[in-house]
Scaffold this motif. Structure first.
Motif, mmCIF file in Angstrom:
data_model
loop_
_atom_site.group_PDB
_atom_site.id
_atom_site.type_symbol
_atom_site.label_atom_id
_atom_site.label_comp_id
_atom_site.label_asym_id
_atom_site.label_seq_id
_atom_site.Cartn_x
_atom_site.Cartn_y
_atom_site.Cartn_z
ATOM 1 N N SER A 15 24.227 38.788 39.274
ATOM 2 C CA SER A 15 23.846 40.188 39.178
ATOM 3 C C SER A 15 24.325 40.980 40.395
ATOM 4 N N ARG A 16 24.259 40.368 41.561
ATOM 5 C CA ARG A 16 24.780 41.016 42.771
ATOM 6 C C ARG A 16 26.278 41.313 42.623
ATOM 7 N N LEU A 17 26.998 40.412 41.978
ATOM 8 C CA LEU A 17 28.435 40.628 41.792
ATOM 9 C C LEU A 17 28.722 41.758 40.821
ATOM 10 N N VAL A 18 27.855 41.954 39.833
ATOM 11 C CA VAL A 18 28.014 43.105 38.944
ATOM 12 C C VAL A 18 27.966 44.387 39.767
ATOM 13 N N ALA A 19 26.976 44.486 40.643
ATOM 14 C CA ALA A 19 26.860 45.671 41.497
ATOM 15 C C ALA A 19 28.099 45.830 42.380
ATOM 16 N N LEU A 20 28.587 44.721 42.934
ATOM 17 C CA LEU A 20 29.778 44.784 43.784
ATOM 18 C C LEU A 20 30.993 45.256 42.996
ATOM 19 N N ARG A 60 31.109 28.563 36.507
ATOM 20 C CA ARG A 60 31.020 30.009 36.377
ATOM 21 C C ARG A 60 32.332 30.601 35.867
ATOM 22 N N VAL A 61 32.262 31.818 35.400
ATOM 23 C CA VAL A 61 33.427 32.576 34.969
ATOM 24 C C VAL A 61 33.659 33.654 36.011
ATOM 25 N N ALA A 62 34.733 33.514 36.775
ATOM 26 C CA ALA A 62 34.928 34.350 37.953
ATOM 27 C C ALA A 62 35.607 35.677 37.655
ATOM 28 N N SER A 63 36.384 35.728 36.588
ATOM 29 C CA SER A 63 37.182 36.924 36.324
ATOM 30 C C SER A 63 36.876 37.485 34.944
ATOM 31 N N SER A 64 36.864 38.808 34.855
ATOM 32 C CA SER A 64 36.670 39.443 33.548
ATOM 33 C C SER A 64 37.877 39.251 32.649
ATOM 34 N N GLU A 65 38.976 38.756 33.218
ATOM 35 C CA GLU A 65 40.176 38.490 32.426
ATOM 36 C C GLU A 65 40.215 37.057 31.898
ATOM 37 N N ASP A 66 39.217 36.258 32.226
ATOM 38 C CA ASP A 66 39.164 34.880 31.716
ATOM 39 C C ASP A 66 39.159 34.925 30.186
ATOM 40 N N HIS A 108 32.604 44.100 33.292
ATOM 41 C CA HIS A 108 31.753 43.478 34.314
ATOM 42 C C HIS A 108 30.496 42.872 33.684
ATOM 43 N N PHE A 109 29.921 43.574 32.715
ATOM 44 C CA PHE A 109 28.737 43.045 32.037
ATOM 45 C C PHE A 109 29.076 41.794 31.233
ATOM 46 N N GLU A 110 30.221 41.805 30.582
ATOM 47 C CA GLU A 110 30.609 40.640 29.780
ATOM 48 C C GLU A 110 30.905 39.445 30.672
ATOM 49 N N ARG A 111 31.554 39.689 31.797
ATOM 50 C CA ARG A 111 31.803 38.578 32.725
ATOM 51 C C ARG A 111 30.491 38.003 33.238
ATOM 52 N N LEU A 168 29.094 35.570 46.483
ATOM 53 C CA LEU A 168 30.326 34.819 46.222
ATOM 54 C C LEU A 168 30.311 33.479 46.939
ATOM 55 N N GLU A 169 29.821 33.474 48.162
ATOM 56 C CA GLU A 169 29.751 32.217 48.919
ATOM 57 C C GLU A 169 28.787 31.233 48.257
ATOM 58 N N GLU A 170 27.649 31.725 47.799
ATOM 59 C CA GLU A 170 26.646 30.840 47.211
ATOM 60 C C GLU A 170 27.043 30.366 45.820
ATOM 61 N N LEU A 171 27.877 31.147 45.143
ATOM 62 C CA LEU A 171 28.314 30.759 43.799
ATOM 63 C C LEU A 171 29.562 29.876 43.816
ATOM 64 N N ALA A 172 30.147 29.676 44.986
ATOM 65 C CA ALA A 172 31.391 28.901 45.067
ATOM 66 C C ALA A 172 31.220 27.484 44.527
ATOM 67 N N GLN A 173 30.006 26.952 44.600
ATOM 68 C CA GLN A 173 29.769 25.592 44.104
ATOM 69 C C GLN A 173 30.021 25.468 42.604
ATOM 70 N N TYR A 174 30.011 26.594 41.896
ATOM 71 C CA TYR A 174 30.221 26.581 40.445
ATOM 72 C C TYR A 174 31.656 26.944 40.052
ATOM 73 N N ASP A 175 32.523 27.116 41.043
ATOM 74 C CA ASP A 175 33.908 27.483 40.730
ATOM 75 C C ASP A 175 34.594 26.360 39.960
ATOM 76 N N GLY A 176 35.540 26.743 39.151
ATOM 77 C CA GLY A 176 36.286 25.772 38.354
ATOM 78 C C GLY A 176 36.866 26.465 37.143
ATOM 79 N N GLU A 177 37.688 25.738 36.422
ATOM 80 C CA GLU A 177 38.326 26.329 35.250
ATOM 81 C C GLU A 177 38.486 25.268 34.177
ATOM 82 N N SER A 178 38.201 25.646 32.952
ATOM 83 C CA SER A 178 38.417 24.736 31.833
ATOM 84 C C SER A 178 39.885 24.778 31.411
#
Length: 556
Positions: free
Chosen positions: A168-173, A202-208, A185-188, A524-534
């Motif tokens: 939610s913080r990233l939506v605001a950012l 996590r899904v990092a980009s709205s273009e995913d 942004h809402f869909e991401r 972003l720092e706290e969510l980095a643990q969920y980074d990855g891509e299918s």
């Protein structure tokens, strides 16, 4: 051979045709007589014609508005509309819906036969569509329901608060830099939350592509399953049309392929093999696979339901929130006063903040324009039942019309006016309502949306943060005039959202802007643990991943 020659010799071919026609008319007459007899016992509604019922009376778009009109015309909380030879019952009143679906939940936990959405769609073994008419069916449905509640039920969702808050913080950012892309942004955000819950990624980009493809699939399913007189739903009136092979039946729109199965199972199996994130839903399912004898298609449907439904509905709710802010700017002032008093500009809202007006604001968003406008999929009683003397036969399609329920003047005076204060005790527009929430957005009884708690939790923190951080208003033209918006301009699918519109989203103060930037970087720092891509994409999966299908399809 002797019999046919005898009839042809003494009666002639036209006599045979006439006899067949007579028998057909006689049988049709008996059948129509039964329909009229049954109609006399059901809730009121328009007079059905033979074979087609009321199908061709259905409007081309938004039939829930017509159902609301019929309820007022017949002065009845329940109305009956015949889809071909089958009656469908529509509940247009909150108290009737509560009495039938909540208080009698034990006999309204099944689904009716749904040819398009279930048999030709995502299958009858899917939790959304499961029958519970037999003990075996009921037991299997209870297993699926238990697993969903253990994964995303009321007790489970508190552990998701940290990453929901950070997303939610990233939506605001993101809204600071590209407010015009608020829908993306809402869909991401919504897709990323359910992806972390479900798959630990996590899904990092709205273009995913997984965002656009899954949400597009949800919109297609919602559009195709609106009750109506067009294909594919016309097959509910004429079921024999479903028997035609898809290759020569364009009206089937590619239904019947069960294509989501392989994709979502591959996503689940991929996530299960990766180390870490043992709290994800798919890892929980694989741990319980042996205990509950879960099949591959069951793992696929359970994880796919979470992913598909959670991404579309949550993002659509937030778009409605923006529309409400633009069209009813006076409702923002009490929210700002409360947030400035309780929170201040140095931090954004948190889950434990006491914000009664903001909570009322969120409730009004859910009520004002509910996403699942007819309460999800229909219920069906597992035995004959009666309500106010009307018969509700076993297996009958019965559904709540949330549009009518949430616009009842008795419960919600001036219902199209967005007014959070109606949820505050002491306000002149406050009215009693069945259930503590004050809305019926997520369905009823034992078929209530299992992701309700997750959606409510995430929607609350996101709306609270956006109210705190931004002034959301109508956009001005270069000449200074405002671009007017239509509060009724929504999509036609069962999961409705506002049609695209422009608006202005700006930070309320520079100090708040600085806080949003600081908290966004921390998130972003706290969510980095969920980074990855299918490595999988829905649009290409079935063409490019035959080996993966074989690999995951053979897993036990």
């Amino acid at each position: 051979m002797v019999n046919s020659e005898f009839f042809l010799r003494y009666f002639g071919p036209w006599s045979i045709v006439g006899l067949i026609a007579f028998i057909a008319i006689f049988v049709a007459g008996i059948d129509y007589g039964y329909i009229l007899w049954l109609r006399s016992k059901l809730p009121p509604g328009p007079f059905p014609l033979p074979v087609i019922g009321n199908t061709f009376m259905l409007p081309d778009i938004k039939p829930w508005i017509w159902f609301e009109h019929l309820s007022k015309e017949y002065n009845s909380p329940l109305i009956t509309v015949w889809i071909g030879r089958n009656p469908t019952i529509w509940i247009n009143d909150a108290w009737a819906a509560s009495e039938i679906f909540d208080k009698r939940a034990g006999i309204y936990s099944s689904r009716p036969r749904m040819l398009v959405f279930a048999e030709l769609g995502n299958g009858q073994a899917n939790l959304v569509n499961m029958y519970t008419f037999t003990p075996e069916q009921h037991d299997r449905w209870r297993v699926h329901r238990k697993l969903m509640h253990q994964g995303v039920g009321i007790q489970a969702v508190r552990k998701f608060r940290d990453f929901q808050n950070n997303e939610s913080r990233l939506v605001a950012l993101d809204l600071l830099s590209t407010p015009e892309d608020y829908v993306k942004h809402f869909e991401r955000y919504a897709t990323s939350v359910v992806s972390i819950v479900g798959f630990g990624r996590r899904v990092a980009s709205s273009e995913d592509p997984i965002i656009t493809e899954v949400i597009a699939g949800m919109h297609l399913a919602a559009d195709l399953n609106v009750p109506g007189k067009k294909f594919p739903m016309l097959m509910e009136t004429f079921p024999f049309l479903a028997k035609f092979p898809t290759s020569i039946a364009p009206w089937k729109h590619g239904l019947g392929r069960k294509r989501g199965f392989g994709f979502f199972y591959a996503l689940a199996a991929e996530a299960e093999e990766k180390p870490g994130h043992d709290e994800s839903f798919v890892k929980f399912l694989f741990r319980e696979k042996t205990s509950y004898d879960l099949r591959q298609d069951e793992i696929s449907s359970l994880s796919g339901n979470l992913f598909g439904a959670g991404s579309d509905t949550s993002s659509s709710t937030l778009i409605t929130f923006v529309l409400a802010c633009c069209c009813f700017p006076e409702t923002l002032i009490p929210a700002w006063e409360e947030l400035d008093r309780v929170v201040g500009p140095g931090r954004s809202p948190q889950f434990d903040d006491d914000l009664p007006y903001v909570s009322a604001f969120v409730k009004e968003v859910f009520r004002w324009r509910s996403v699942a406008i007819i309460g999800g999929q229909p219920h069906a009683p597992t035995r004959d039942d009666y309500y106010k003397g009307w018969l509700i036969p076993k297996g009958t399609w019965i559904q709540g019309n949330v549009w009518a329920i949430h616009r009842n003047e008795r419960d919600f005076p001036d219902p199209d006016r967005f007014s959070p204060k109606r949820y505050l005790h002491g306000d002149p527009d406050h009215r009693p309502f069945p259930g503590e929430r004050g809305y019926m957005t997520f369905g009823w009884g034992r078929r209530v949306c299992p992701g309700q708690a997750l959606a409510e939790q995430g929607t609350w923190i996101t709306i609270a943060r956006l109210l705190w951080g931004f002034n959301i208003q109508k956009k001005k033209r270069p000449d200074g005039s405002l671009i007017e918006l239509d509060i009724f301009d929504y999509t036609n699918g069962l999961n409705m959202r506002p049609q695209p519109f422009e608006c202005s989203i700006t930070p309320r103060t520079e100090e708040i802007r600085t806080t949003i930037e600081r908290e966004g970087k921390q998130a972003l720092e706290e969510l980095a643990q969920y980074d990855g891509e299918s490595k999988y994409r829905f649009s290409t999966f079935y063409q490019q991943n035959e080996e993966a299908m074989k690999l995951y399809g053979n897993r036990k």
